[in-house]
Structures are given as structure tokens and as C-alpha cells.
Design a protein around this motif. Structure first.
Motif, PDB file in Angstrom:
ATOM      1  N   ASP A  57       0.957  -1.145   0.217  1.00 49.76           N
ATOM      2  CA  ASP A  57      -0.133  -0.101   0.134  1.00 49.76           C
ATOM      3  C   ASP A  57       0.978   1.319   0.040  1.00 49.76           C
ATOM      4  OD1 ASP A  57      -2.945   1.099   0.469  1.00 49.76           O
ATOM      5  OD2 ASP A  57      -1.634   2.334   1.976  1.00 49.76           O
ATOM      6  N   SER A 111       1.593   4.367  -2.789  1.00 52.07           N
ATOM      7  CA  SER A 111       1.388   5.786  -2.428  1.00 52.07           C
ATOM      8  C   SER A 111       2.792   6.426  -2.659  1.00 52.07           C
ATOM      9  CB  SER A 111       1.357   5.975  -0.878  1.00 52.07           C
ATOM     10  OG  SER A 111       0.066   5.409  -0.484  1.00 52.07           O
ATOM     11  N   ILE A 156       2.292   7.071  -6.663  1.00 55.61           N
ATOM     12  CA  ILE A 156       1.538   7.949  -6.960  1.00 55.61           C
ATOM     13  C   ILE A 156       2.073   9.535  -6.582  1.00 55.61           C
ATOM     14  CG2 ILE A 156      -0.899   8.998  -6.039  1.00 55.61           C
ATOM     15  CD1 ILE A 156      -1.618   6.030  -5.772  1.00 55.61           C
ATOM     16  N   VAL A 175      -8.565   9.576  -5.473  1.00 62.07           N
ATOM     17  CA  VAL A 175      -7.369   8.585  -5.433  1.00 62.07           C
ATOM     18  C   VAL A 175      -6.632   8.972  -3.724  1.00 62.07           C
ATOM     19  CG1 VAL A 175      -5.551  10.210  -6.492  1.00 62.07           C
ATOM     20  CG2 VAL A 175      -5.087   7.968  -6.270  1.00 62.07           C
ATOM     21  N   HIS A 176      -6.756  10.197  -3.398  1.00 65.91           N
ATOM     22  CA  HIS A 176      -6.220  10.440  -2.088  1.00 65.91           C
ATOM     23  C   HIS A 176      -6.959   9.694  -0.893  1.00 65.91           C
ATOM     24  CE1 HIS A 176      -3.898  12.761   0.823  1.00 65.91           C
ATOM     25  NE2 HIS A 176      -5.208  13.070   1.459  1.00 65.91           N
ATOM     26  N   SER A 213      -8.083   6.931  -1.286  1.00 68.59           N
ATOM     27  CA  SER A 213      -8.493   5.246  -1.589  1.00 68.59           C
ATOM     28  C   SER A 213      -7.607   4.301  -0.581  1.00 68.59           C
ATOM     29  CB  SER A 213      -7.818   4.938  -3.050  1.00 68.59           C
ATOM     30  OG  SER A 213      -6.329   5.348  -3.194  1.00 68.59           O
ATOM     31  N   SER A 214      -6.794   4.676  -0.018  1.00 67.99           N
ATOM     32  CA  SER A 214      -6.267   3.697   1.014  1.00 67.99           C
ATOM     33  C   SER A 214      -7.092   3.642   2.304  1.00 67.99           C
ATOM     34  CB  SER A 214      -4.765   4.460   1.369  1.00 67.99           C
ATOM     35  OG  SER A 214      -4.240   3.460   2.257  1.00 67.99           O
ATOM     36  N   ASN A 229       1.047   7.424   3.250  1.00 67.91           N
ATOM     37  CA  ASN A 229      -0.047   7.547   2.236  1.00 67.91           C
ATOM     38  C   ASN A 229      -0.553   9.143   1.998  1.00 67.91           C
ATOM     39  OD1 ASN A 229      -0.448   4.956   1.710  1.00 67.91           O
ATOM     40  ND2 ASN A 229      -1.904   4.576   3.580  1.00 67.91           N
ATOM     41  N   ARG A 266      -0.602  10.298  -1.498  1.00 71.22           N
ATOM     42  CA  ARG A 266      -1.312   9.996  -2.717  1.00 71.22           C
ATOM     43  C   ARG A 266      -1.945  11.209  -3.266  1.00 71.22           C
ATOM     44  NH1 ARG A 266      -4.191   4.079  -2.534  1.00 71.22           N
ATOM     45  NH2 ARG A 266      -2.540   3.083  -1.359  1.00 71.22           N
ATOM     46  N   VAL A 283      -2.127   1.456 -10.339  1.00 71.60           N
ATOM     47  CA  VAL A 283      -1.930   3.055 -10.278  1.00 71.60           C
ATOM     48  C   VAL A 283      -2.876   3.612 -11.101  1.00 71.60           C
ATOM     49  CG1 VAL A 283      -0.340   4.856 -10.206  1.00 71.60           C
ATOM     50  CG2 VAL A 283       0.414   2.699  -9.191  1.00 71.60           C
ATOM     51  N   GLN A 332      -5.964   6.273  -9.997  1.00 71.49           N
ATOM     52  CA  GLN A 332      -5.954   7.694 -10.609  1.00 71.49           C
ATOM     53  C   GLN A 332      -7.249   7.868 -11.269  1.00 71.49           C
ATOM     54  OE1 GLN A 332      -4.477  10.433  -9.960  1.00 71.49           O
ATOM     55  NE2 GLN A 332      -2.746   9.879  -8.836  1.00 71.49           N
TER      56      GLN A 332
END
Length: 296
Positions: free
Chosen positions: A44, A48, A51, A120-121, A123-124, A131, A134, A244, A248
Motif C-alpha cells: 500500500d 503511495s 502516486i 485517489v487521495h 483510496s487507501s 499515504n 497520494r 496505479v 487515478q
């Protein structure tokens, strides 16, 4: 030549060592972490970092794309120039940039087209300094938000510097190892407690705490939420991939799919500009949207 010289005043270059050191310190502090923090997952975090590198490239491209316009507006259109060598001008700039960031951030959550880039920011399902890297690869709306600033008299290079400073501050809010800070700080500034709420996918935490450095904008405009319990992180509908490009851009594909299947221009525009999760009244099946918002 003077305009090109502006490009080398790149504060993000000075921020990179800060990011790396922050990650190292947090990993060391979490070496014996318990179930009360999400910690780090190698795969993970690796995603990051990839990204994040792309996000830095995107910011550099944005600066290249906007620099000529901002210099023109500042030199030829602005009625006055605010000095860049006084404490009050920098304070004014920081507050102005933070105010603009609040509305930019709110737009990216409440307008689906903006959310397609920003999701996407979120998404974790982990929350840590790593992270925080991201970053979206298409920060087009930020150029719109920044455009009034040179017209207000702020020199272009100071705008870029203030924005990067704002982002650097926010990296420190992406952590679970810092609890609540003294009440005056929590009332005025965006803190890790406030930002954990922002990253939460719990219903009571959705679409809250958009502030960058200051949390007072959320208090003023009705988007503040206190941390009531440890949040669950990530999207309400997880993407389920470490690809990735999908992380995005998948939401743009979902928008295209929904627009193609919609009846009438009103519904088509709704899928683009309404809040994430919006559906026509006569549609029973859910839209193919991945969002932190259950509203709309």
C-alpha cells in the motif's frame, strides 16, 4: 528570463527531505504499534510513493502551465503589487491561500468531476504520513482557484510557495500517532484529529473538515465535525486494486459510462457536476461511483 528564473524557486524540492524524514520517524514510532493504529502495509505504501512522485510531476507541469498567465496578470493587470518582504504580506497570503484551498477541497468532494481526480487521495484504508503522498495527477481546478491571487497583487512565486507550504503542513495531519492537541490549537488549526475525520468513511464523518492549515473555515461554513471515535478509512465503495492508473482514473471511466447511459441532458450533466453518488429520481440501480460521500 526572469519568468524562467521563477521556476527554480520550487519549494517542493525543499519539502522532499521533510516528507522522507517524516515517514522514517513515523515508521520507527509505529514499530510496536497495536490495533489502535493502521500502521504501514508495504504494498500500500509503495503505491503511495509511486502516486506521490507522479503528483509532484503534475504540480510541476501545473506551474509551467500557469506561470506565464500569472506573471502577465500580476505585471500587466493587477492594480497594485503586495510586497513580498514583510511579515503581514506573508500572513495575508497564507490566509488567502488557505481560504482558496478550503473551497478547492470542498469542490473536489462535492462535484463529481472534481471528485474523480481527488478520490485517489482517499483510496487507501490506511492513514499515515506515507499515504499523504497520494496526490492527484490532474490538479486542473487548482489553476482556476489560484488565478485571482496574482490579480490581488501577490507575486506568482509567493503563491506557489504558500501553496506548497500549505501541503507540507497537511502531511503532518495524516497520522494516528498524535492524539488531540490543546483546545486552542484544535479550535483554530487543522490537526491530526480533524483530518482523521476527513478521511473517515463513517456516515457521520463524510464531507467534513476540508481545511488545509486552518479549521476555522469549516466552523464558519458548516462543514466541521469533531472526532467522536476512531474512523474507518478509505472509500465507501473500495476500488479493490493496486493498479496505479485505475486508482487515478477509474472514476472518469465511471462518469463516462453513466453519462452514456443517462437520458436527457439534465441527467447527463448531473452525473458530471452533481455531488458524488447523485442519481436521477427515476433511476433505481446505483450509479457506478466510488465515493466517500453517501449524499446526493
Amino acid at each position: 528570463m526572469e519568468m524562467l528564473a521563477e521556476l527554480w524557486r520550487e519549494p517542493v524540492l525543499y519539502a522532499l527531505p521533510v516528507f522522507a524524514l517524516s515517514i522514517v520517524i513515523e515508521v520507527w514510532l509505529l514499530r510496536d504499534h497495536d490495533e489502535q493504529v493502521t500502521g504501514y502495509l508495504a504494498r500500500d505504501s509503495g503505491i503511495s510513493f509511486i502516486i506521490g512522485f507522479g503528483g509532484l510531476v503534475a504540480m510541476a507541469i501545473l506551474k509551467l502551465a500557469t506561470l506565464a498567465l500569472f506573471v502577465f496578470l500580476w505585471e500587466c493587470v493587477a492594480l497594485w503589487h503586495i510586497p513580498a518582504n514583510t511579515w503581514w504580506s506573508w500572513l495575508l497570503l497564507m490566509v488567502t491561500v488557505d481560504f482558496a484551498y478550503y473551497w478547492d477541497h470542498r469542490f473536489t468532494h462535492r462535484v463529481r468531476l472534481g471528485w474523480a481526480g481527488h478520490q485517489v487521495h482517499h483510496s487507501s484504508e490506511y492513514l499515515n504520513v506515507g499515504n499523504a503522498l497520494r496526490l492527484k495527477w490532474n490538479p486542473w481546478f487548482e489553476a482556476v482557484v489560484w488565478t485571482p491571487l496574482p490579480l490581488l497583487g501577490f507575486a506568482p512565486w509567493t503563491i506557489y510557495f504558500a501553496f506548497i507550504f500549505n501541503l507540507v503542513y497537511q502531511f503532518f495531519t495524516h497520522t494516528e500517532i498524535i492524539g488531540r492537541l490543546p483546545r486552542p490549537i484544535e479550535y483554530l488549526l487543522n490537526t491530526p484529529s480533524h483530518h482523521r475525520v476527513h478521511h473517515g468513511r463513517d456516515p457521520e464523518y463524510l464531507d467534513k473538515n476540508y481545511g488545509g492549515i486552518l479549521i476555522i473555515w469549516d466552523r464558519l461554513f458548516g462543514t466541521y465535525q469533531e472526532e467522536l471515535h476512531r474512523p474507518s478509512y478509505g472509500l465507501t465503495k473500495p476500488v479493490g486494486t493496486h493498479n496505479v492508473l485505475k486508482l487515478q482514473y477509474h472514476e472518469y471511466g465511471n462518469i463516462i459510462r453513466d453519462v452514456r447511459g443517462a437520458r436527457g441532458w439534465r441527467n447527463k450533466l448531473g452525473y458530471i457536476f452533481a455531488p458524488p453518488g447523485w442519481q436521477p429520481k427515476d433511476l433505481r440501480a446505483p450509479a457506478t461511483v466510488t465515493t466517500t460521500s453517501a449524499k446526493g
